[in-house]
Design a protein around this motif. Structure first.
Motif, PDB file in Angstrom:
ATOM      1  N   VAL A  32       0.878  -1.172   0.000  1.00  0.00           N
ATOM      2  CA  VAL A  32       0.000   0.000   0.000  1.00  0.00           C
ATOM      3  C   VAL A  32       0.914   1.221   0.000  1.00  0.00           C
ATOM      4  O   VAL A  32       2.066   1.131   0.441  1.00  0.00           O
ATOM      5  CB  VAL A  32      -0.914   0.005   1.251  1.00  0.00           C
ATOM      6  N   GLY A  33       0.440   2.356  -0.486  1.00  0.00           N
ATOM      7  CA  GLY A  33       1.291   3.534  -0.464  1.00  0.00           C
ATOM      8  C   GLY A  33       1.370   4.129   0.939  1.00  0.00           C
ATOM      9  O   GLY A  33       2.448   4.388   1.466  1.00  0.00           O
ATOM     10  N   ASP A  34       0.209   4.286   1.544  1.00  0.00           N
ATOM     11  CA  ASP A  34       0.072   5.007   2.805  1.00  0.00           C
ATOM     12  C   ASP A  34       0.436   4.118   4.003  1.00  0.00           C
ATOM     13  O   ASP A  34      -0.214   3.085   4.224  1.00  0.00           O
ATOM     14  CB  ASP A  34      -1.403   5.449   2.891  1.00  0.00           C
ATOM     15  N   ARG A  37      -2.329   2.848   6.119  1.00  0.00           N
ATOM     16  CA  ARG A  37      -3.225   1.800   5.595  1.00  0.00           C
ATOM     17  C   ARG A  37      -2.783   0.406   6.052  1.00  0.00           C
ATOM     18  O   ARG A  37      -3.549  -0.548   5.930  1.00  0.00           O
ATOM     19  CB  ARG A  37      -3.270   1.879   4.062  1.00  0.00           C
ATOM     20  N   GLY A  75       5.191   3.998   0.691  1.00  0.00           N
ATOM     21  CA  GLY A  75       5.289   5.433   0.483  1.00  0.00           C
ATOM     22  C   GLY A  75       4.875   5.728  -0.951  1.00  0.00           C
ATOM     23  O   GLY A  75       4.341   4.851  -1.645  1.00  0.00           O
ATOM     24  N   ILE A  76       5.170   6.941  -1.386  1.00  0.00           N
ATOM     25  CA  ILE A  76       4.691   7.372  -2.709  1.00  0.00           C
ATOM     26  C   ILE A  76       5.783   7.251  -3.771  1.00  0.00           C
ATOM     27  O   ILE A  76       6.921   7.658  -3.543  1.00  0.00           O
ATOM     28  CB  ILE A  76       4.205   8.834  -2.629  1.00  0.00           C
ATOM     29  N   GLY A  77       5.429   6.696  -4.933  1.00  0.00           N
ATOM     30  CA  GLY A  77       6.278   6.820  -6.109  1.00  0.00           C
ATOM     31  C   GLY A  77       7.040   5.589  -6.539  1.00  0.00           C
ATOM     32  O   GLY A  77       7.313   4.687  -5.741  1.00  0.00           O
ATOM     33  N   ARG A 112      -0.807  -4.829  -5.085  1.00  0.00           N
ATOM     34  CA  ARG A 112      -0.875  -3.440  -4.602  1.00  0.00           C
ATOM     35  C   ARG A 112      -2.344  -3.079  -4.372  1.00  0.00           C
ATOM     36  O   ARG A 112      -3.183  -3.266  -5.267  1.00  0.00           O
ATOM     37  CB  ARG A 112      -0.253  -2.494  -5.640  1.00  0.00           C
ATOM     38  N   LEU A 113      -2.661  -2.577  -3.197  1.00  0.00           N
ATOM     39  CA  LEU A 113      -4.006  -2.051  -2.908  1.00  0.00           C
ATOM     40  C   LEU A 113      -3.858  -0.551  -2.710  1.00  0.00           C
ATOM     41  O   LEU A 113      -3.469  -0.093  -1.623  1.00  0.00           O
ATOM     42  CB  LEU A 113      -4.605  -2.721  -1.663  1.00  0.00           C
ATOM     43  N   GLY A 114      -4.121   0.217  -3.783  1.00  0.00           N
ATOM     44  CA  GLY A 114      -3.817   1.641  -3.757  1.00  0.00           C
ATOM     45  C   GLY A 114      -5.035   2.511  -4.013  1.00  0.00           C
ATOM     46  O   GLY A 114      -6.170   2.028  -4.130  1.00  0.00           O
ATOM     47  N   THR A 115      -4.783   3.798  -4.115  1.00  0.00           N
ATOM     48  CA  THR A 115      -5.816   4.737  -4.553  1.00  0.00           C
ATOM     49  C   THR A 115      -5.352   5.346  -5.873  1.00  0.00           C
ATOM     50  O   THR A 115      -4.161   5.292  -6.214  1.00  0.00           O
ATOM     51  CB  THR A 115      -6.059   5.861  -3.524  1.00  0.00           C
ATOM     52  N   PHE A 205       2.160  14.095  -8.455  1.00  0.00           N
ATOM     53  CA  PHE A 205       0.706  14.126  -8.266  1.00  0.00           C
ATOM     54  C   PHE A 205       0.087  15.321  -8.994  1.00  0.00           C
ATOM     55  O   PHE A 205      -1.060  15.250  -9.432  1.00  0.00           O
ATOM     56  CB  PHE A 205       0.419  14.235  -6.765  1.00  0.00           C
ATOM     57  N   GLU A 240      -2.018   6.702 -11.161  1.00  0.00           N
ATOM     58  CA  GLU A 240      -1.490   6.743  -9.800  1.00  0.00           C
ATOM     59  C   GLU A 240       0.028   6.828  -9.911  1.00  0.00           C
ATOM     60  O   GLU A 240       0.514   7.352 -10.905  1.00  0.00           O
ATOM     61  CB  GLU A 240      -1.993   5.534  -8.976  1.00  0.00           C
ATOM     62  N   MET A 241       0.791   6.267  -8.957  1.00  0.00           N
ATOM     63  CA  MET A 241       2.215   6.576  -8.964  1.00  0.00           C
ATOM     64  C   MET A 241       3.159   5.387  -8.720  1.00  0.00           C
ATOM     65  O   MET A 241       4.331   5.606  -8.427  1.00  0.00           O
ATOM     66  CB  MET A 241       2.487   7.695  -7.930  1.00  0.00           C
ATOM     67  N   GLU A 242       2.685   4.151  -8.829  1.00  0.00           N
ATOM     68  CA  GLU A 242       3.558   2.998  -8.516  1.00  0.00           C
ATOM     69  C   GLU A 242       3.484   1.805  -9.485  1.00  0.00           C
ATOM     70  O   GLU A 242       4.440   1.026  -9.571  1.00  0.00           O
ATOM     71  CB  GLU A 242       3.251   2.448  -7.096  1.00  0.00           C
TER      72      GLU A 242
END
Ligand code: R1P
Ligand code: URA
Length: 294
Positions: A32-34, A37, A75-77, A112-115, A205, A240-242
């Motif tokens: 997950v990114g966050d 989460r 994290g992000i990216g 991956r479970l992302g937004t 973003f 998204e970013m990943e």
């Protein structure tokens, strides 16, 4: 022998960024990114046996029934996915004491479970989208020697031509999902969502997703260029970013990856989810039900 400058271990003998040792991860891993989460996912575990945290990388490993799984935040990216994939791979495919490659390869399953942001009007806010491909608008995979399939090369050529980017500084790439996981989660009896399509992964973003708040944009038409792309039955559903890096490095290292996202920002409609946490929780519950029933 892999030098200590190339694969860094800490005082626990754990891989440096993730602070994890081989026995602390399962072979099925949710990313997950966050970091926030991670406990939202591990709340569904019957038992949590490992909890580690270093920088943005929070990890919980546990069991549901007799099945072991790990949830980790990236994290992000895509730059963070570079670290997550290389270090998770080292945990199963490198003998960390000897600093040598193990003779037998272990393949992980990564979900991956992302937004994400939605790019198509008929795919509503809060819907789940399964990524058939990652379209890399970042440049991570250009640092690796990944072989692209004929279909991937055909699709990326079609996209570059559609966007008019033959001479643009951007050099997108495209990688398909693991075909078995994709089929399993997009068809009955384990269908997770009716929505699937190409996911564009952006190196930011705001500007890289065509958001103009104050900074002027070099690609003001980006959202339209992505959402209007059609090739055979393919279209770009979300960004998204990943995902591009997850699919690229996953394949290069011999791991099976599938990216699933909840649409929180609907760029086609200009709206944001009224309860994104509830939609994310629904994605987690639905995914775990599907995964456990397989
Ligand atoms: C941006 O807000 C972040 O949200 C999306 C993007 O990919 C990026 O990481 O995913 P996560 O919700 O999994 O972080
Ligand atoms: N994550 C992204 O990267 N973009 C969005 O629009 C929403 C979530």
């Amino acid at each position: 022998m892999i030098a200590s400058s190339e694969l860094i271990l800490n005082e626990r003998g754990a891989v440096y960024h993730l602070d994890l040792r081989p026995e602390e991860i399962a072979h099925t891993i949710i990313t997950v990114g966050d970091p926030g989460r991670v406990p939202v996912v591990s709340r569904h575990f019957d038992r949590i046996e490992v909890q580690r945290s270093h920088r943005e990388f929070v990890t919980h490993t546990g069991t549901i029934g007799n099945r072991r799984l790990t949830v980790i935040s990236s994290g992000i990216g895509t730059d963070n996915i570079d670290i997550v994939l290389n270090e998770l791979d080292a945990l199963v495919n490198i003998d960390l004491q000897q600093r040598t490659r193990k003779p037998d390869h272990t393949s992980l399953q990564l979900f991956r479970l992302g937004t994400c942001g939605g790019l198509q009007a008929d795919v509503p806010t809060d819907a789940l989208v399964i990524s058939t491909h990652g379209l890399g608008l970042d440049n991570l995979m250009h640092y690796y020697a990944l072989a692209y399939s004929d279909e991937e090369q055909e699709l990326i050529r079609a996209f570059i031509s559609h966007a008019g980017w033959d001479h643009a500084p951007l050099k997108p790439y495209l990688v398909a999902a693991d075909p078995d996981l994709l089929k399993s989660f997009t068809s009955e009896p384990h269908q997770l969502s009716p929505y699937h399509g190409i996911t564009a992964s952006c190196p930011g973003f705001y500007g890289p997703q065509g958001r103009q708040v104050r900074a002027p944009l070099a690609y003001p038409q980006l959202v339209d260029q992505l959402s209007s792309f059609r090739f055979q039955h393919h279209r770009i559903t979300n960004f998204e970013m990943e995902t591009s890096a997850l699919y690229g490095l996953g394949r290069l290292l011999g791991h099976r990856c599938l990216s699933i996202s909840t649409i929180v920002a609907n760029r086609a409609a200009g709206t944001f989810s009224s309860d994104s946490q509830k939609a994310i929780e629904r994605m987690i519950t639905r995914f775990l039900e599907c995964w456990l029933s397989r």
